[in-house]
Design a protein around this motif. Structure first.
Motif, PDB file in Angstrom:
ATOM      1  N   UNK A 222      12.030   4.723  -1.020  1.00  0.00           N
ATOM      2  CA  UNK A 222      11.652   4.554  -2.414  1.00  0.00           C
ATOM      3  C   UNK A 222      10.506   3.584  -2.613  1.00  0.00           C
ATOM      4  N   UNK A 223      10.303   2.713  -1.636  1.00  0.00           N
ATOM      5  CA  UNK A 223       9.210   1.737  -1.742  1.00  0.00           C
ATOM      6  C   UNK A 223       7.850   2.441  -1.765  1.00  0.00           C
ATOM      7  N   UNK A 224       7.723   3.518  -1.007  1.00  0.00           N
ATOM      8  CA  UNK A 224       6.469   4.275  -0.995  1.00  0.00           C
ATOM      9  C   UNK A 224       6.184   4.850  -2.376  1.00  0.00           C
ATOM     10  N   UNK A 225       7.210   5.379  -3.027  1.00  0.00           N
ATOM     11  CA  UNK A 225       7.024   5.908  -4.383  1.00  0.00           C
ATOM     12  C   UNK A 225       6.600   4.791  -5.333  1.00  0.00           C
ATOM     13  N   UNK A 226       7.206   3.610  -5.183  1.00  0.00           N
ATOM     14  CA  UNK A 226       6.836   2.484  -6.038  1.00  0.00           C
ATOM     15  C   UNK A 226       5.374   2.108  -5.839  1.00  0.00           C
ATOM     16  N   UNK A 227       4.928   2.103  -4.597  1.00  0.00           N
ATOM     17  CA  UNK A 227       3.530   1.774  -4.319  1.00  0.00           C
ATOM     18  C   UNK A 227       2.594   2.820  -4.919  1.00  0.00           C
ATOM     19  N   UNK A 228       2.974   4.092  -4.808  1.00  0.00           N
ATOM     20  CA  UNK A 228       2.121   5.160  -5.319  1.00  0.00           C
ATOM     21  C   UNK A 228       1.971   5.097  -6.835  1.00  0.00           C
ATOM     22  N   UNK A 229       3.022   4.653  -7.513  1.00  0.00           N
ATOM     23  CA  UNK A 229       2.980   4.570  -8.975  1.00  0.00           C
ATOM     24  C   UNK A 229       2.636   3.160  -9.467  1.00  0.00           C
ATOM     25  N   UNK A 230       2.288   2.278  -8.521  1.00  0.00           N
ATOM     26  CA  UNK A 230       1.919   0.894  -8.846  1.00  0.00           C
ATOM     27  C   UNK A 230       3.023   0.176  -9.623  1.00  0.00           C
TER      28      UNK A 230
END
Length: 268
Positions: A136-144
């Motif tokens: 889920x951290x990758x998704x958080x990074x992608x959506x800033x």
């Protein structure tokens, strides 16, 4: 507050929150997001909005309790229906299943934030979480999406202590990931399976257990429940074993097994 270092971290947290107002909080009602919401509400007031993602993977009791905690904090809260169960990439249950769940949530929150003029979205990752790989951290990074607790350096233990100081009922709550986490990777996630797990765990909770999991095992045409109880609670199983097994069979399982190793949280 006992530790000057923790006080300094709280100051950093407050500065981060103030610098990203108005703010949407991805809120679950767990230890981290409840403290994040309480801190954000203290700094920003109604300029911090909690949003709970709701789908079949969230137990009804957990939703009820999350809403009660938000009401106790006094923060505005909304429930947003998410549709990860319509995504085959999620329901096929790969090892990065959580990525697709978080991406769905952040897609919804990003649209809400843009429509209503919120400056940022925050979620409850803490400093300890960086020790573990989290899709889920990758998704958080992608959506800033920002992680103020993590960036302030607050650990889980510190968040629990700060929650106690605020009188939050979540201070000593066990971790409670979504119901899909009870299904082994590679076994499809279905609404029926999630409902069965929810019924099973409600039954185990009604018997007085506090820290446990009901693992959902679909093998060779039958569905079995593997019950994992925290080691410190294992001694009680003998006294309720008949009710436990009967209740889980009534919940829809074809068979029941008690894991002799018990349940330990990840990283324990």
């Amino acid at each position: 507050m006992n530790h000057p270092d923790t006080a300094a971290k709280v100051e950093r947290l407050n500065a981060l929150l103030a610098g990203h107002a108005p703010l949407v909080i991805a809120y679950s009602g767990g230890v981290d997001s409840a403290y994040l919401l309480a801190a954000a509400h203290a700094v920003l007031g109604d300029r911090a909005l909690a949003v709970i993602a709701d789908s079949a993977s969230l137990p009804r009791q957990a939703l009820k309790e999350a809403l009660e905690v938000a009401a106790r904090i006094g923060a505005p809260v909304e429930v947003a229906a998410t549709e990860e169960l319509q995504d085959e990439r999620y329901t096929s249950n790969p090892v990065n299943r959580c990525y697709f769940c978080k991406a769905e949530l952040f897609t919804k929150l990003d649209a809400l934030a843009r429509e209503r003029g919120y400056a940022a979205i925050a979620y409850g990752e803490n400093a300890d979480d960086m020790r573990q790989p989290r899709p889920g951290r990758l998704a958080a990074e992608q959506f800033q999406v920002i992680a103020p607790l993590r960036d302030a350096g607050l650990t889980k233990a510190e968040i629990r202590e700060l929650s106690r100081e605020l009188g939050l009922p979540t201070a000593d709550a066990p971790a409670q990931p979504c119901l899909s986490s009870r299904i082994p990777h590679g076994t499809p996630v279905t609404v029926d399976a999630l409902a069965m797990i929810e019924r099973g765990e409600a039954l185990v909770r009604s018997l007085g257990f506090k820290v446990f999991r009901v693992r959902h095992l679909a093998l060779e045409g039958e569905t079995r429940a593997r019950v994992q109880i925290a080691p410190e609670e294992m001694a009680r199983i003998e006294t309720v074993n008949e009710s436990l097994v009967t209740g889980l069979l009534s919940a829809g399982y074809d068979g029941v097994e008690i894991d002799p190793a018990g349940y330990r949280s990840p990283g324990a």
